[in-house]
Design an enzyme around this catalytic site. Structure first.
Site, PDB file in Angstrom:
ATOM      1  N   CYS A 162      51.599 -36.931  74.156  1.00  8.54           N
ATOM      2  CA  CYS A 162      51.550 -37.874  75.486  1.00  8.54           C
ATOM      3  C   CYS A 162      51.891 -39.176  74.839  1.00  8.54           C
ATOM      4  CB  CYS A 162      50.256 -38.537  75.931  1.00  8.54           C
ATOM      5  SG  CYS A 162      49.115 -36.951  76.751  1.00  8.54           S
TER       6      CYS A 162
ATOM      7  N   GLY B 296      55.920 -36.736  77.651  1.00  7.44           N
ATOM      8  CA  GLY B 296      54.499 -35.864  78.470  1.00  7.44           C
ATOM      9  C   GLY B 296      55.492 -36.185  79.734  1.00  7.44           C
TER      10      GLY B 296
ATOM     11  N   GLY C 126      46.130 -37.601  72.055  1.00  6.76           N
ATOM     12  CA  GLY C 126      45.130 -37.109  70.842  1.00  6.76           C
ATOM     13  C   GLY C 126      44.203 -36.261  71.361  1.00  6.76           C
TER      14      GLY C 126
ATOM     15  N   TYR D 158      59.806 -30.548  66.409  1.00  9.71           N
ATOM     16  CA  TYR D 158      60.202 -30.554  67.862  1.00  9.71           C
ATOM     17  C   TYR D 158      60.061 -31.584  68.459  1.00  9.71           C
ATOM     18  CZ  TYR D 158      60.268 -28.519  72.217  1.00  9.71           C
ATOM     19  OH  TYR D 158      60.024 -27.964  73.371  1.00  9.71           O
TER      20      TYR D 158
ATOM     21  N   THR E  34      66.371 -29.315  70.488  1.00  7.99           N
ATOM     22  CA  THR E  34      65.963 -29.345  68.887  1.00  7.99           C
ATOM     23  C   THR E  34      67.001 -29.103  67.860  1.00  7.99           C
ATOM     24  OG1 THR E  34      63.772 -29.595  69.830  1.00  7.99           O
ATOM     25  CG2 THR E  34      63.711 -30.557  68.130  1.00  7.99           C
TER      26      THR E  34
ATOM     27  N   ASP F 299      66.741 -21.711  66.167  1.00 10.09           N
ATOM     28  CA  ASP F 299      65.269 -22.697  67.204  1.00 10.09           C
ATOM     29  C   ASP F 299      64.263 -23.324  66.118  1.00 10.09           C
ATOM     30  OD1 ASP F 299      64.287 -23.136  69.451  1.00 10.09           O
ATOM     31  OD2 ASP F 299      63.643 -21.214  70.332  1.00 10.09           O
ATOM     32  N   ASP F 300      63.689 -24.325  66.673  1.00  9.24           N
ATOM     33  CA  ASP F 300      62.689 -25.245  66.160  1.00  9.24           C
ATOM     34  C   ASP F 300      61.407 -24.269  65.522  1.00  9.24           C
ATOM     35  OD1 ASP F 300      61.414 -25.586  68.571  1.00  9.24           O
ATOM     36  OD2 ASP F 300      63.162 -26.314  68.533  1.00  9.24           O
TER      37      ASP F 300
END
Length: 607
Positions: free
Chosen positions: A2, A32, A108, A266, A315, A377-378
């Site tokens: 978040c 988010g 979290g 990421y 990313t 890719d990440d």
């Protein structure tokens, strides 16, 4: 994962704290996209809020409602759901009126949530209305603060309550809180898993005073004009009182300094600095180290066959540039990304994720035709995205496709705030790289190794000589060794909560589609799985259809669904005229609001 924000203006007459929160929400929207909210504190300690499901532009009606949130301090939150549902009532900030009027945001997961819920029920006698870890932590803090028994609290009382809160809670968290008429609080878990940074700038209205902002990432601070930053340390708390400088206090011993490495892989924006580590620089390091692994695994002969290096936007772009530079190969952007599609691993089922990949990425055929392509890719999570990407590359004419990942194989659940998948859904959970390559249709799959990933991040510190820089990271998703002790029962609890959340999300999508007169037709089916939506009605409470009157549910052929596996008589339930006693729109909105004692602008807003 978040995004959290807290703003404290030095000028007590300021009504701009919510505006600054609103600006910061857009800068952290990547953290988010499920829901967001702002709560402000105005004259006399009165709390105002606006929160709901959707992106910031939707919830705040392109900023039109921010002016209804007066006050010199405010909290903002962007929700990416993990434990708990995605109900409108679980949008943050949360609020409890006792003691002292506390607003709260949380980023979290708590891994001892069942134990905390039992304590709140049996000992603290506080009612928990949701499955959200955030509500648990708010009520733990409120319960401990209530122990003072005072009509007014001071900083020492708050720090003492936070010490007891930290002793009870286990997991990863970064939180902000606002006490009505008092000030803001920021605090962090003892391992430093989730990020939070404090910024300051001179007040624009009161000379020789300072405004403050707390945020998950430094980019929110810099873009809002805050120049000076300090990371909240593991186990540390800070209190921002009206007209006073920040007060820092260690509310829990620092057990480690281990930021979640997925922030750098990421989630975080590349223009952020988290715990003194430059995110973009860490991704450059990942690219150079991945190139070394590619060279060692392929050998010179196979390496010579590679024609181009391509990133999977966005990313991995920085890392792919560095892979191409190190290998001496052309860097080509072969995929065009639609920026207005949600992250596909957040989508609720496999079919939707596959459709989402096609909607998100479009290959440019000319860049692939007749070429041996090395894709960067990440990370690789379920493999759904990777398989579709490889298939698109081959359909566009690629001769050979080698798929590489800047992260090691993800083999375990993420338990500190990122809902990647349950272990059984992770493609690397029980497969070798060779089996993964076969599963996704690639000629080879090459992963970064874990020591190189850790080094790539540690070496990206802005000040490498600072002994306080983190040297270790939370890497449990790659090796199963989590930074905190984890009881096996927690994984059972987590899977139950996630399953329950998925069911609620399906029901909410179905409710919104019907309430918005959205027929499940051929057009809608390109975005939603018709059977999945109908199953949502079956698993939903009766209130899902109470009041959905004057609307028609269509099947996939555009015809009225008069009888179906849900057992609903949609002809009567959906098209019947409004009956006496049915809930009005306003009444239904109120039932979706958790904070009954607060006026939430979104509860009564017109659709």
């Amino acid at each position: 994962m978040c995004g959290i924000i807290g703003v404290m203006h030095a000028d007590p007459e300021s009504n701009l704290a919510a505006y600054e929160c609103h600006d910061a929400l857009y800068l952290l929207q990547h953290r988010g996209q499920d829901a967001c909210g702002i709560t402000s504190c105005g004259p006399g300690g009165r709390i105002y809020q606006n929160k709901g499901n959707g992106m910031a532009s939707k919830v705040f009606k392109e900023g039109a409602t921010v002016g209804d949130l007066p006050g010199y301090m405010a909290l903002g939150h962007l929700r990416y759901p993990t434990a708990g549902s995605s109900a409108n009532s679980e949008a943050q900030p949360f609020y409890v009126n006792s003691p002292y009027g506390i607003c709260f945001t949380h980023n979290g997961n708590l891994i001892n949530a069942p134990e905390l819920k039992r304590f709140l029920d049996k000992e603290a006698h506080r009612h928990i209305n949701t499955d959200s870890d955030s509500e648990l932590m708010l009520n733990i803090f409120a319960s401990e603060l209530n122990e003072t028994g005072k009509s007014r609290v001071n900083a020492d009382d708050i720090f003492a309550a936070l010490e007891r809160t930290s002793q009870r809670c286990v997991g990863g968290w970064a939180c902000t809180a606002m006490l009505a008429g008092f000030g803001l609080i920021g605090f962090r878990d003892p391992h430093g898993i989730r990020p939070i940074v404090l910024g300051s700038k001179p007040s624009e209205t009161v000379p020789n005073t300072t405004d403050y902002m707390l945020a998950s990432e430094s980019v929110a601070l810099t873009q809002c004009g805050y120049k000076t930053f300090v990371d909240i340390r593991p186990g540390q708390a800070v209190i921002l009182e009206k007209g006073r400088p920040p007060v820092f206090h260690q509310v829990a011993p620092q057990l480690a300094y281990a930021p979640d490495i997925f922030e750098y892989v990421y989630f975080a924006r590349p223009d952020s600095v988290i715990d003194g580590i430059d995110v973009d620089e860490s991704r450059r390091n990942m690219g150079f180290r991945l190139a070394d692994t590619i060279r060692n695994q392929l050998g010179e002969e196979l390496l010579a066959d590679i024609d181009v290096v391509m990133p999977i936007p966005e990313t991995s772009i920085t890392s792919a540039l560095c892979v191409a530079e190190s290998l001496g190969k052309p860097y080509v952007q072969g995929f065009v990304k639609n920026r207005y599609i949600f992250r596909t691993f957040i989508m609720p089922n496999q079919k939707m994720r596959q459709k989402g990949v096609r909607a998100k990425l479009n290959p440019m055929k000319k860049k692939f035709e007749g070429k041996n392509v090395l894709l960067v890719d990440d990370s690789i999570v379920r493999g759904t995205t990777s398989r579709e990407i490889v298939l698109m590359a081959r359909e566009a004419g690629a001769k050979k496709v080698i798929f590489t990942s800047c992260a090691p194989p993800i083999t375990n659940a993420h338990i500190y705030g990122i809902d990647l998948a349950v272990p059984s859904e992770l493609i690397a959970h029980s497969r070798t790289p060779e089996a993964i390559a076969k599963h996704i249709g690639a000629d080879a799959v090459i992963y970064q190794n874990l020591p190189d990933l850790i080094t790539a991040c540690a070496e990206a510190a802005l000040d490498p000589s600072d002994p306080k820089n983190p040297k270790n990271f939370e890497v449990g998703v790659f090796c199963g060794k989590y930074i905190t002790p984890v009881d096996d029962q927690y994984f059972v609890h987590l899977e139950r909560i996630r399953s329950k959340a998925a069911s609620r999300k399906a029901a909410e999508r179905a409710r919104r589609m019907v309430a918005d007169n959205a027929a499940i037709s051929n057009t809608a089916e390109s975005y939603f799985d018709h059977k999945h939506v109908l199953e949502a009605f079956e698993s939903s409470p009766v209130s899902l259809v109470s009041g959905l009157t004057g609307m028609t549910l269509l099947n996939g052929n555009g015809q009225t669904q008069a009888g179906n596996s849900t057992g609903l008589n949609t002809e009567s339930a959906m098209t019947a005229p409004t009956t006496p006693g049915a809930l009005t729109d306003a009444e239904r909105r109120v039932t979706q609001s958790q904070d009954i004692s607060l006026h939430n602008l979104n509860d009564y807003a017109s659709p």
